[in-house]
Motif scaffolding. Structure first.
Motif, PDB file in Angstrom:
ATOM      1  N   ASP A  75     103.679 -28.054 -10.821  1.00 20.59           N
ATOM      2  CA  ASP A  75     104.692 -27.267 -10.067  1.00 20.59           C
ATOM      3  C   ASP A  75     105.266 -26.259 -11.111  1.00 20.59           C
ATOM      4  OD1 ASP A  75     106.632 -28.546 -11.778  1.00 20.59           O
ATOM      5  OD2 ASP A  75     106.780 -30.156 -10.488  1.00 20.59           O
ATOM      6  N   GLU A  76     106.325 -25.731 -10.739  1.00 22.45           N
ATOM      7  CA  GLU A  76     107.096 -24.631 -11.638  1.00 22.45           C
ATOM      8  C   GLU A  76     107.327 -25.227 -12.970  1.00 22.45           C
ATOM      9  OE1 GLU A  76     110.456 -26.526  -9.406  1.00 22.45           O
ATOM     10  OE2 GLU A  76     108.156 -25.790  -8.973  1.00 22.45           O
ATOM     11  N   ARG A  77     107.559 -26.494 -13.377  1.00 21.38           N
ATOM     12  CA  ARG A  77     107.834 -27.026 -14.651  1.00 21.38           C
ATOM     13  C   ARG A  77     106.498 -27.032 -15.368  1.00 21.38           C
ATOM     14  NH1 ARG A  77     110.307 -32.397 -12.457  1.00 21.38           N
ATOM     15  NH2 ARG A  77     108.441 -32.242 -11.242  1.00 21.38           N
ATOM     16  N   THR A  78     105.247 -26.750 -14.660  1.00 20.93           N
ATOM     17  CA  THR A  78     104.087 -26.832 -15.502  1.00 20.93           C
ATOM     18  C   THR A  78     103.686 -25.577 -16.167  1.00 20.93           C
ATOM     19  OG1 THR A  78     103.191 -28.115 -13.892  1.00 20.93           O
ATOM     20  CG2 THR A  78     101.524 -27.084 -15.464  1.00 20.93           C
ATOM     21  N   VAL A  79     103.992 -25.126 -17.468  1.00 21.92           N
ATOM     22  CA  VAL A  79     104.120 -24.071 -18.042  1.00 21.92           C
ATOM     23  C   VAL A  79     103.203 -24.069 -19.496  1.00 21.92           C
ATOM     24  CG1 VAL A  79     106.328 -24.425 -19.257  1.00 21.92           C
ATOM     25  CG2 VAL A  79     105.784 -22.151 -18.761  1.00 21.92           C
ATOM     26  N   SER A  80     102.642 -22.899 -19.740  1.00 24.62           N
ATOM     27  CA  SER A  80     102.098 -22.662 -21.164  1.00 24.62           C
ATOM     28  C   SER A  80     101.013 -23.676 -21.342  1.00 24.62           C
ATOM     29  CB  SER A  80     103.068 -22.600 -22.150  1.00 24.62           C
ATOM     30  OG  SER A  80     102.574 -22.144 -23.401  1.00 24.62           O
ATOM     31  N   GLN A  81     101.198 -24.526 -22.459  1.00 26.67           N
ATOM     32  CA  GLN A  81     100.269 -25.491 -22.631  1.00 26.67           C
ATOM     33  C   GLN A  81      99.852 -26.553 -21.395  1.00 26.67           C
ATOM     34  OE1 GLN A  81      99.976 -29.586 -25.119  1.00 26.67           O
ATOM     35  NE2 GLN A  81     101.162 -28.260 -26.140  1.00 26.67           N
ATOM     36  N   GLY A  82     101.079 -26.575 -20.552  1.00 30.48           N
ATOM     37  CA  GLY A  82     100.638 -27.518 -19.351  1.00 30.48           C
ATOM     38  C   GLY A  82      99.588 -26.632 -18.414  1.00 30.48           C
ATOM     39  N   GLU A  83     100.004 -25.479 -18.334  1.00 27.49           N
ATOM     40  CA  GLU A  83      98.741 -24.631 -17.609  1.00 27.49           C
ATOM     41  C   GLU A  83      97.422 -24.516 -18.253  1.00 27.49           C
ATOM     42  OE1 GLU A  83     101.417 -21.173 -15.293  1.00 27.49           O
ATOM     43  OE2 GLU A  83     101.673 -21.216 -17.400  1.00 27.49           O
ATOM     44  N   HIS A  84      97.632 -24.424 -19.471  1.00 32.59           N
ATOM     45  CA  HIS A  84      96.348 -24.543 -20.355  1.00 32.59           C
ATOM     46  C   HIS A  84      95.420 -25.874 -20.197  1.00 32.59           C
ATOM     47  CE1 HIS A  84      93.761 -22.270 -23.024  1.00 32.59           C
ATOM     48  NE2 HIS A  84      93.580 -23.228 -23.545  1.00 32.59           N
ATOM     49  N   THR A  85      96.154 -26.927 -20.026  1.00 34.25           N
ATOM     50  CA  THR A  85      95.698 -28.252 -19.781  1.00 34.25           C
ATOM     51  C   THR A  85      94.791 -27.967 -18.478  1.00 34.25           C
ATOM     52  OG1 THR A  85      97.276 -29.441 -20.913  1.00 34.25           O
ATOM     53  CG2 THR A  85      96.020 -30.635 -19.146  1.00 34.25           C
ATOM     54  N   GLY A  86      95.506 -27.340 -17.362  1.00 32.74           N
ATOM     55  CA  GLY A  86      94.636 -27.355 -16.085  1.00 32.74           C
ATOM     56  C   GLY A  86      93.641 -26.544 -16.233  1.00 32.74           C
ATOM     57  N   LEU A  87      93.569 -25.347 -17.174  1.00 34.46           N
ATOM     58  CA  LEU A  87      92.476 -24.404 -17.298  1.00 34.46           C
ATOM     59  C   LEU A  87      91.119 -25.469 -17.796  1.00 34.46           C
ATOM     60  CD1 LEU A  87      93.706 -21.332 -18.881  1.00 34.46           C
ATOM     61  CD2 LEU A  87      93.315 -21.678 -16.468  1.00 34.46           C
ATOM     62  N   LEU A  88      91.364 -25.965 -18.763  1.00 37.97           N
ATOM     63  CA  LEU A  88      90.365 -26.970 -19.507  1.00 37.97           C
ATOM     64  C   LEU A  88      89.872 -27.980 -18.508  1.00 37.97           C
ATOM     65  CD1 LEU A  88      91.556 -27.192 -23.168  1.00 37.97           C
ATOM     66  CD2 LEU A  88      90.281 -25.559 -22.141  1.00 37.97           C
ATOM     67  N   LEU A  89      90.622 -28.606 -17.697  1.00 41.59           N
ATOM     68  CA  LEU A  89      90.339 -29.559 -16.891  1.00 41.59           C
ATOM     69  C   LEU A  89      89.630 -29.381 -15.700  1.00 41.59           C
ATOM     70  CD1 LEU A  89      92.272 -31.332 -18.423  1.00 41.59           C
ATOM     71  CD2 LEU A  89      93.165 -32.527 -16.389  1.00 41.59           C
ATOM     72  N   GLU A  90      89.915 -28.032 -15.376  1.00 42.82           N
ATOM     73  CA  GLU A  90      89.293 -27.122 -14.030  1.00 42.82           C
ATOM     74  C   GLU A  90      87.893 -26.972 -14.402  1.00 42.82           C
ATOM     75  OE1 GLU A  90      90.567 -23.597 -11.658  1.00 42.82           O
ATOM     76  OE2 GLU A  90      89.903 -23.026 -13.861  1.00 42.82           O
ATOM     77  N   ALA A  91      87.654 -26.439 -15.751  1.00 42.62           N
ATOM     78  CA  ALA A  91      86.377 -26.067 -16.259  1.00 42.62           C
ATOM     79  C   ALA A  91      85.443 -27.591 -16.580  1.00 42.62           C
ATOM     80  CB  ALA A  91      86.460 -25.185 -17.564  1.00 42.62           C
ATOM     81  N   ALA A  92      85.926 -28.286 -16.851  1.00 44.23           N
ATOM     82  CA  ALA A  92      85.312 -29.566 -17.553  1.00 44.23           C
ATOM     83  C   ALA A  92      84.398 -30.250 -16.221  1.00 44.23           C
ATOM     84  CB  ALA A  92      86.267 -30.743 -17.980  1.00 44.23           C
ATOM     85  N   ASN A  93      85.493 -30.622 -15.093  1.00 46.41           N
ATOM     86  CA  ASN A  93      85.047 -31.301 -14.126  1.00 46.41           C
ATOM     87  C   ASN A  93      85.555 -30.802 -12.655  1.00 46.41           C
ATOM     88  OD1 ASN A  93      87.428 -32.133 -14.023  1.00 46.41           O
ATOM     89  ND2 ASN A  93      86.773 -34.425 -13.408  1.00 46.41           N
ATOM     90  N   GLY A  94      86.114 -29.661 -12.354  1.00 44.87           N
ATOM     91  CA  GLY A  94      86.656 -29.154 -11.257  1.00 44.87           C
ATOM     92  C   GLY A  94      87.753 -29.878 -10.853  1.00 44.87           C
ATOM     93  N   THR A  95      88.644 -30.614 -11.595  1.00 46.69           N
ATOM     94  CA  THR A  95      89.951 -31.081 -11.400  1.00 46.69           C
ATOM     95  C   THR A  95      90.796 -30.332 -10.322  1.00 46.69           C
ATOM     96  OG1 THR A  95      90.201 -32.484 -13.297  1.00 46.69           O
ATOM     97  CG2 THR A  95      92.284 -32.047 -12.136  1.00 46.69           C
ATOM     98  N   ARG A  96      91.245 -30.944  -9.430  1.00 43.32           N
ATOM     99  CA  ARG A  96      91.933 -30.265  -8.403  1.00 43.32           C
ATOM    100  C   ARG A  96      93.389 -30.292  -8.617  1.00 43.32           C
ATOM    101  NH1 ARG A  96      89.903 -29.811  -3.079  1.00 43.32           N
ATOM    102  NH2 ARG A  96      91.452 -30.964  -2.036  1.00 43.32           N
ATOM    103  N   PHE A  97      94.024 -29.300  -8.148  1.00 42.39           N
ATOM    104  CA  PHE A  97      95.592 -29.452  -8.432  1.00 42.39           C
ATOM    105  C   PHE A  97      96.296 -29.482  -7.238  1.00 42.39           C
ATOM    106  CE2 PHE A  97      93.797 -25.803 -11.122  1.00 42.39           C
ATOM    107  CZ  PHE A  97      93.751 -26.578 -12.422  1.00 42.39           C
TER     108      PHE A  97
END
Length: 633
Positions: A526-548
């Motif tokens: 959500d909007e509290r996910t910022v910076s390193q939190g968003e970067h976590t999403g980039l890496l997990l998305e690339a690794a196995n297609g983690t859904r948000f």
């Protein structure tokens, strides 16, 4: 060789024939005089290119030049993970090799004051084989690279952007023989007469006042002065603050293409500083300037008026924008706060007698964020701020629809932590990791604990603790090598501002030696996910297609850097442009949910986590769409 008209010659064939004829004579000569007294600014490199090898009787080298390069903006105060730096870049020396027909000889160059000296002239002079005879003083202004700056109103400035790197036995650009206008009076072509004298001699002339070799100083980085005592700077220092702020963002903000109206900020703020009557006016004008960057990392502090603006103390109650209003989502366990009667699910209507909507409008002018949801989240703690030691009087509306007044003592900034086990197994054999509390050292054991689960929920509704890389390594079922794309500005005087040169690189995705987790994964955002939190999403998305699952994130990513302003003010801003591994932008957009889910006031009051509930239903689905397939590629 009289080359004064050669640079403007339109008879290219005739010029080539002339050079060919002279080239045949040079090996026979014991000296060569080259007259380079053409129009100001004339360059002879092209004309001399066919003769350089004949003029050199052995390997000679021209001096190198160096210029300053900024790779991103090196922080002034705090360390950064961005790796930003400033350094001198040495351009390679130009080397001239003798041709098979060349022979030892003296080469004399006749030039005017301020001439553009060809590199071969400097190389021969440095080797002791060349002599420069000049009409008037000669410096390196015709050798170094320069940049012409339009100052407006018909004025232009020429700025040096490189400097010569001298070497032993060659002290720098200079004339061996200088013919002054007074000395040349009554002597026909005095400079040429001096050149003939020098060419006939056996030893090169040595001027008694010739410069002495001094190596250039090594690069030393010094932070800008902060002028910490100037809490109410004079107009000149207010302008310094505006110019420094505007230029740093203009040249070093990596998302410059997203800035809207930044050019208009400069005259606006100059006018504001002209009308400023106090240190508060000064500080608030800079806060407005920061807000116009529209970057979630951009903020400023260090001036007492900024502390008074944002609040010297805060209420230990967490607020979130839910269903179009600010609601209490957590209350500190402090007995004084508990005794106030503030409850989770209360809607906050006013603070200290001022409507919350009015306070939101006011602070929106002074807080920088990348999108509206992130702005409301970033402002939330500021809304309840106030003087140190004060009591906040809140008007709240409870679940029963009744308004009441609660009094809460203000204190230090408070951030609630999650409850329950950091890593746990949920009903349906689904795992859960709270990444706002999980540490890097705990990642291995967390995957071991959840090895047999059907799926894992990664909760990143807050700021994680540098676990993204370790977690992504455990999920990299695709064997991908790139987790995100990075770029940052490369700033120097050698490139056009409009070219926007950048250093770009791909951030590698780590690989773990431990067994790869193959179950389904979702990430709560959500909007509290910022910076390193968003970067976590980039890496997990690339690794196995983690859904948000949840709501769009803050849209702010890229290692933070900082600069300083008079009055002791420190300004932070984003230093890197960071994108999805496939090149999609993130800044201001955020991570977009594959499954939208937001809390409700009813669910909050009932103690439910509706976003987590929706994520578990998503994991239960036998077939799911490809992660991110609805996003624009």
């Amino acid at each position: 060789m009289d080359l004064r008209s050669a640079v403007d010659s339109r008879d290219a064939a005739g010029l080539r024939r002339g050079i060919t004829q002279v080239a045949a004579e040079i090996p026979k000569a014991r000296a060569v005089i080259l007259d380079l007294r053409g129009p100001a600014g004339s360059s002879y490199d092209g004309v001399l290119s066919a003769l350089n090898g004949l003029l050199a009787s052995h390997l000679i080298r021209a001096p190198a030049q160096r210029y300053l390069l900024h790779s991103g903006y090196r922080p002034q105060v705090f360390p950064s993970s961005g790796g930003y730096f400033s350094a001198f870049v040495n351009l390679p020396e130009e080397v001239f090799e003798p041709s098979s027909q060349s022979s030892p000889k003296r080469v004399v160059f006749v030039v005017r004051s301020g001439a553009v000296l060809p590199p071969v002239a400097l190389a021969l002079q440095a080797a002791g084989d060349g002599v420069i005879v000049a009409e008037g003083p000669v410096g390196d202004e015709g050798v170094v690279r320069t940049l012409e700056v339009d100052l407006g109103e018909g004025l232009k400035a020429t700025v040096r952007i490189t400097e010569i790197v001298p070497f032993d036995r060659w002290p720098g650009v200079h004339a061996d023989v200088e013919v002054s206008p007074a000395a040349a009076a009554g002597v026909p072509d005095a400079a040429l007469q001096e050149a003939l004298t020098v060419a006939s001699g056996t030893t090169p002339p040595r001027r008694p006042d010739a410069p002495v070799f001094r190596p250039l100083p090594e690069a030393v980085w010094r932070p800008d002065r902060r002028y910490t005592q100037m809490l109410d700077p004079t107009f000149e220092y207010r302008l310094l603050a505006v110019f420094r702020f505007w230029n740093v963002i203009h040249y070093f903000y990596p998302y410059r293409d997203l800035l809207r109206g930044w050019d208009s900020v400069l005259p606006d703020l100059i006018a504001r500083m002209e009308s400023a009557r106090s240190g508060r006016d000064y500080a608030l004008a800079l806060a407005e300037m920061a807000a116009r960057v529209q970057d979630g990392h951009t903020d400023l502090w260090g001036h007492p008026e900024l502390s008074r603006l944002y609040g010297e103390a805060f209420v230990p109650i967490a607020l979130r924008w839910i269903e179009g209003r600010y609601a209490v989502t957590a209350v500190s366990a402090d007995p004084a706060v508990q005794a106030s009667g503030a409850q989770v699910g209360d809607e906050v209507l006013a603070v200290d007698g001022q409507l919350l909507g009015d306070r939101l409008t006011f602070f929106s002018r002074y807080v920088s964020a990348s999108n509206p949801a992130a702005l409301r989240e970033k402002i939330a703690p500021v809304l309840l701020g106030g003087p140190r030691g004060s009591i906040a009087i809140l008007t709240v509306r409870g679940g029963d629809g009744r308004d009441r007044e609660v009094k809460v003592p203000r204190g230090a900034m408070w951030n609630p932590e999650g409850s329950g086990d950091v890593v746990r197994l949920l009903p349906g054999n689904f795992g859960y990791m709270d990444l706002t509390r999980l540490t890097v050292d705990e990642v291995e054991a967390a995957f071991e604990k959840l090895r047999g689960s059907r799926g894992i929920v990664f909760d990143v509704r807050g700021y994680p603790r540098f676990t993204a890389w370790a977690i992504a390594a455990h999920l990299n079922v695709r064997g991908v090598r790139v987790g995100a794309l990075f770029s940052r500005p490369l700033v120097s005087g050698t490139t056009d501002d409009e070219d926007e040169p950048a250093l770009s690189f791909r951030q590698p995705l780590p690989v773990s030696k431990s067994p790869t987790y193959t179950g389904k994964t979702v990430m709560l955002i959500d909007e509290r996910t910022v910076s390193q939190g968003e970067h976590t999403g980039l890496l997990l998305e690339a690794a196995n297609g983690t859904r948000f699952v949840g709501a769009p994130t803050a849209g702010t990513n890229g290692d933070v850097t900082d600069f300083t302003l008079p009055g002791g003010i420190i300004v932070r801003f984003t230093g890197h442009d960071v994108r999805h591994a496939d090149g999609r932008p993130l800044q201001r957009i955020g991570l977009l949910p594959d499954v939208e889910a937001t809390p409700t006031l009813a669910g909050l009051r009932a103690g439910r986590d509706e976003v987590l509930e929706r994520a578990l239903r998503d994991l239960e689905e036998p077939t799911r769409p490809t992660p991110g397939e609805h996003h624009e590629r």
